[in-house]
Design a protein around this motif. Structure first.
Motif, mmCIF file in Angstrom:
data_model
loop_
_atom_site.group_PDB
_atom_site.id
_atom_site.type_symbol
_atom_site.label_atom_id
_atom_site.label_comp_id
_atom_site.label_asym_id
_atom_site.label_seq_id
_atom_site.Cartn_x
_atom_site.Cartn_y
_atom_site.Cartn_z
ATOM 1 N N LEU A 253 0.827 -1.202 0.000
ATOM 2 C CA LEU A 253 0.000 0.000 0.000
ATOM 3 C C LEU A 253 0.864 1.256 0.000
ATOM 4 O O LEU A 253 0.596 2.217 -0.729
ATOM 5 C CB LEU A 253 -0.930 -0.012 1.213
ATOM 6 C CG LEU A 253 -1.853 1.194 1.378
ATOM 7 C CD1 LEU A 253 -2.700 1.405 0.134
ATOM 8 C CD2 LEU A 253 -2.749 1.019 2.602
ATOM 9 N N GLU A 254 1.927 1.265 0.789
ATOM 10 C CA GLU A 254 2.832 2.411 0.810
ATOM 11 C C GLU A 254 3.529 2.581 -0.534
ATOM 12 O O GLU A 254 3.720 3.707 -1.010
ATOM 13 C CB GLU A 254 3.864 2.241 1.924
ATOM 14 C CG GLU A 254 5.021 3.229 1.895
ATOM 15 C CD GLU A 254 4.618 4.684 2.073
ATOM 16 O OE1 GLU A 254 5.441 5.567 1.756
ATOM 17 O OE2 GLU A 254 3.487 4.953 2.527
ATOM 18 N N ALA A 255 3.885 1.474 -1.187
ATOM 19 C CA ALA A 255 4.507 1.561 -2.505
ATOM 20 C C ALA A 255 3.559 2.200 -3.511
ATOM 21 O O ALA A 255 3.984 2.981 -4.378
ATOM 22 C CB ALA A 255 4.926 0.170 -2.975
ATOM 23 N N MET A 256 2.272 1.909 -3.403
ATOM 24 C CA MET A 256 1.305 2.514 -4.315
ATOM 25 C C MET A 256 1.122 3.997 -4.024
ATOM 26 O O MET A 256 0.981 4.810 -4.943
ATOM 27 C CB MET A 256 -0.020 1.764 -4.219
ATOM 28 C CG MET A 256 0.074 0.359 -4.776
ATOM 29 S SD MET A 256 -1.522 -0.437 -4.909
ATOM 30 C CE MET A 256 -1.097 -1.804 -5.992
ATOM 31 N N ARG A 257 1.124 4.366 -2.754
ATOM 32 C CA ARG A 257 1.064 5.791 -2.420
ATOM 33 C C ARG A 257 2.269 6.518 -3.003
ATOM 34 O O ARG A 257 2.144 7.609 -3.574
ATOM 35 C CB ARG A 257 1.028 5.961 -0.896
ATOM 36 C CG ARG A 257 0.739 7.391 -0.437
ATOM 37 C CD ARG A 257 1.244 7.639 0.965
ATOM 38 N NE ARG A 257 2.698 7.604 1.013
ATOM 39 C CZ ARG A 257 3.482 8.616 0.659
ATOM 40 N NH1 ARG A 257 2.967 9.746 0.221
ATOM 41 N NH2 ARG A 257 4.795 8.504 0.734
ATOM 42 N N GLN A 258 3.450 5.911 -2.884
ATOM 43 C CA GLN A 258 4.650 6.527 -3.435
ATOM 44 C C GLN A 258 4.579 6.608 -4.963
ATOM 45 O O GLN A 258 5.040 7.586 -5.565
ATOM 46 C CB GLN A 258 5.880 5.743 -2.995
ATOM 47 C CG GLN A 258 6.181 5.849 -1.502
ATOM 48 C CD GLN A 258 7.519 5.237 -1.116
ATOM 49 O OE1 GLN A 258 8.371 4.967 -1.969
ATOM 50 N NE2 GLN A 258 7.717 5.015 0.181
ATOM 51 N N ALA A 259 3.994 5.595 -5.604
ATOM 52 C CA ALA A 259 3.880 5.610 -7.064
ATOM 53 C C ALA A 259 2.964 6.739 -7.530
ATOM 54 O O ALA A 259 3.255 7.427 -8.520
ATOM 55 C CB ALA A 259 3.363 4.264 -7.560
#
Length: 344
Positions: A253-259
């Protein structure tokens, strides 16, 4: 997957959480085991009290200064705090009120939705910020060695509603979990992939973080637009607070926020600050820790027509989708971006 709308809440609206009897205490963090954490600094939930058969008040403290959860643009609290607090509340309620053992019953998070009320989450400027959750649970599956729960939770800070979340999860015995995990893992190709060169993570400001150690994305080996390679540091004190046999859902989920932040930065430059106002996530497969993962972000057309920037995101491994998400954030102003762009 629907995008959750944000709603402005009148400042005079009181908290509807009942105060009959002893309410939950904000005095001390709860036991680490009850929220599946190892480090005391990562425990946000402090206590919980039963309000009805399946309704609970949960107390939490949001830290003033945290290694990862730092204020976002405009000084609001990091929205990830809301997500992580709801996850910890789900674990705490399961163990304390639904008699789920602390050992031998893995948790599987399947869906998560959240939205933040305007004007955003307040940040603790001095000391920890008390937060009160009003949580209502529904039993979705009840069978020997298996319990499924859905929870709707409302967040209250200073007597005002600040956000909402909805999540579903299952708790099951280790044998059933092993079978499920075997069925829901991407199958590697018959020919092993050639080793790839070490990935150089993106600069922290591109993904909305302050420390290089918190960056989860790097450019992919090819030139695919709006795609990034997942970079995992299994020694990270927050992302990998405890042992896991797969990529944790909160990391994806954090990786998607960063993306989404990186895609906004690429389109708008330094003024392209982006922070989620709502999200809807579906976890479909378990991600292997030792295999490459690609995160894709596709921005919805004409986002500025509604003043929002919407993203459809996926994380894939061996061409299989691990997780799908839809994130909405405020669209940066093009005029503002032009004014703040660095001179050439």
């Amino acid at each position: 997957m629907p995008v959750l709308e944000t709603t402005a809440i009148p400042q005079q609206l009181p908290s509807p959480v009942p105060t009959v009897g002893r309410g939950p205490s904000h005095a001390l963090p709860t036991a680490r085991e009850l929220v599946h954490k190892t480090q005391p600094s990562e425990v946000l939930v402090t206590d919980a009290a039963r309000l009805g058969e399946d309704r609970f008040a949960v107390a939490a403290l949001w830290p003033h200064d945290h290694l990862l959860y730092q204020p976002v643009a405009g000084g609001a609290a990091d929205p990830t705090l809301l997500v992580e607090t709801a996850r910890q509340a789900a674990a705490h309620i399961s163990h304390r009120f639904y008699d789920v053992p602390l050992r031998g019953m893995p948790f599987v998070l399947t869906t998560f939705e959240a939205d933040i009320d305007a004007p955003g989450l307040p940040h603790a400027h001095a000391g920890a910020l008390p937060v009160l959750l009003d949580a209502v649970c529904t039993r979705t599956t009840v069978s020997p060695g298996r319990l499924g729960l859905a929870m709707e939770v409302t967040f209250h800070i200073g007597g005002l509603r600040r956000g909402r979340a909805r999540l579903r999860w299952e708790v099951m015995g280790e044998r059933r979990y092993a079978i499920l995990r075997g069925r829901r893992c991407p199958t590697p190709p018959p020919t092993p992939l050639p080793p790839s060169a070490p990935a150089l993570p993106l600069p922290p400001h591109v993904v909305g973080r302050r420390r290089a150690a918190d960056v989860l994305l790097a450019p992919p080996p090819g030139a695919e637009p709006d795609a990034w390679r997942l970079v995992l540091d299994r020694g990270h004190p927050v992302y990998f607070d405890h042992e896991s046999d797969h990529i944790p859902g909160m990391v994806l989920l954090e990786a998607m926020r960063q993306a989404a932040h990186a895609a906004t930065f690429a389109a708008s430059g330094p003024a392209g600050s982006w922070s989620p106002l709502s999200l809807a996530v579906s976890f479909e497969l378990f991600g292997a820790l030792d295999a490459p993962v690609t995160v894709h972000a596709h921005r919805s057309p004409d986002p500025e027509a509604s003043g929002h920037a919407d993203f459809h995101l996926t994380a894939t491994q061996f061409d299989r989708t691990l997780v799908r998400a839809r994130l909405r954030g405020a669209a940066p102003s093009r005029r503002h971006a032009a004014e703040e762009a660095p001179a050439c």
